[in-house]
Scaffold this active site. Structure first.
Site, short mmCIF file in Angstrom:
data_model
loop_
_atom_site.label_atom_id
_atom_site.label_comp_id
_atom_site.label_asym_id
_atom_site.label_seq_id
_atom_site.Cartn_x
_atom_site.Cartn_y
_atom_site.Cartn_z
N GLN A 114 -13.07 -31.54 -9.25
CA GLN A 114 -12.34 -31.86 -10.32
C GLN A 114 -13.17 -31.68 -11.76
OE1 GLN A 114 -11.68 -36.14 -8.81
NE2 GLN A 114 -11.70 -36.44 -11.13
N CYS A 154 -8.01 -36.50 -10.11
CA CYS A 154 -8.20 -36.70 -8.95
C CYS A 154 -6.82 -36.78 -7.93
CB CYS A 154 -8.85 -38.19 -8.75
SG CYS A 154 -7.95 -39.60 -9.44
N HIS A 177 -8.51 -44.29 -8.24
CA HIS A 177 -8.67 -42.88 -7.68
C HIS A 177 -8.11 -42.45 -6.57
CE1 HIS A 177 -11.64 -39.62 -7.30
NE2 HIS A 177 -12.27 -40.13 -6.35
N ASN A 210 -13.30 -36.42 -0.90
CA ASN A 210 -13.35 -36.51 -2.25
C ASN A 210 -13.07 -35.40 -2.90
OD1 ASN A 210 -13.33 -38.12 -4.56
ND2 ASN A 210 -15.55 -38.97 -4.45
#
Length: 330
Positions: free
Chosen positions: A132, A138, A277, A297
């Site tokens: 990102q 996110c 997140h 992630n």
């Protein structure tokens, strides 16, 4: 006299840094393409050395069995934790969960009948780890991850979908691009818009821009979405086992998360309610007796275990991983 003052100042400046780390600092900058102005470099070097001390102390404690995970230097090692959280963690909590329905585990599925481990990467449901950049987007990567998984489940075609489409075009649903958003809001946009563009047709950039959605390049559509009962790791397990990758929100605002390298992450300071997140649960399992969630992630492959983290499972919903989980339906 002037020469002595200058010499003293230079000596004091040199003593501010560990000279034995000079080569490592140069290697770090080269490895991650870091460039600074002279004054900025001094500050970043100080932060980097402070983070090294934190990482080394943690790993020494891990060697003595005090932690189930290890830390390591990464491209965020020149940032304070406050800077890191303000830039990277863009999940914006909402009092209401949006317009998604409520997931009910299948009647014929109970905890004892579910597999001991699941990894949807092995089944073709998961695209490569994305990055990102310095942007609080996110939530959009979490959203595309679960959309990609459900699209594959329906069509058996893995299509990378556009985070930028969600960032630029779902403001009416309440999302704010690099300034944060919610996965449920992203799902609401895809439903209303009757589709989301492919990554190839609407490539990612870590900045906000005007909506440039193109109907002819839609990569997936969505009929609805489901919220998982807040706080229930059992229901989250049932969803991961029977549905596929699931969007989850977590508390990732700790130095230990910023510098995570390997092992089953367990942070005593984690909150189950203060979530910041958005990530993607792509499986679960047990490692050396410790139950974990396998989480994708969006910080690139250089972070964690090639972009993934094993987060504690069956540990009182640690870091809030089951507090605001959801997925799209197609």
């Amino acid at each position: 006299m002037l020469r002595a003052v200058i010499l003293g100042c230079l000596l004091a400046k040199s003593l501010a840094f560990n000279i034995f780390l000079d080569k490592e600092w140069q290697s770090y900058k080269l490895a991650y393409g870091k460039q600074y102005g002279s004054n900025e470099e001094e500050r970043r070097r100080q932060i980097w050395e402070s983070n090294i001390k934190y990482i080394e102390l943690h790993n020494l404690e891990a060697d003595r069995g005090l932690h189930t995970y290890r830390l390591g230097m990464n491209k965020y090692g020149d940032m304070t934790n406050e800077e890191f959280v303000s830039v990277m963690n863009g999940y914006k909590q909402n009092v209401t969960r949006g317009e998604c329905g409520t997931f009910n585990p299948p009647m014929n599925v109970d905890l004892s009948s579910m597999p001991d481990s699941v990894d949807w990467r092995k089944e073709g449901y998961v695209t490569e780890v994305k990055d990102q950049g310095h942007c609080g987007s996110c939530w959009s990567f979490s959203s595309t991850g679960s959309l990609e998984g459900q699209h594959y489940k329906k069509t058996h075609k893995l299509v990378s979908l556009s985070e930028k489409n969600l960032m630029d075009c779902s403001k009416a649903e309440g999302n704010k691009g690099c300034n944060g958003g919610l996965m449920d809001n992203a799902f609401a946009y895809v439903i209303r818009n009757n589709g989301i563009d492919t990554e190839e047709s609407y490539p990612y950039k870590p900045k906000d821009g005007p909506c440039e959605f193109k109907r002819q390049t839609v990569g997936a559509t969505e009929k609805g979405c489901m919220d998982i009962r807040s706080g229930s790791e059992d229901d989250l397990k049932a969803a991961v086992a029977t549905v596929g990758p699931i969007s989850v929100a977590i508390d990732a605002g700790h130095p230990s998360f910023q510098h995570y390298r390997s092992g089953v992450y367990s942070e005593a300071a984690c909150s189950t309610m203060k979530l910041d997140h958005g990530v993607l649960a792509v499986g679960y399992g047990t490692n050396m007796g410790k139950d974990y969630w396998l989480v994708k992630n969006s910080w690139g492959r250089s972070w964690g275990q090639e972009g993934y983290i094993m987060m504690s499972r069956n540990k009182k919903n640690q870091c809030g991983i089951a507090s605001e989980a959801s997925f799209p339906t197609m």
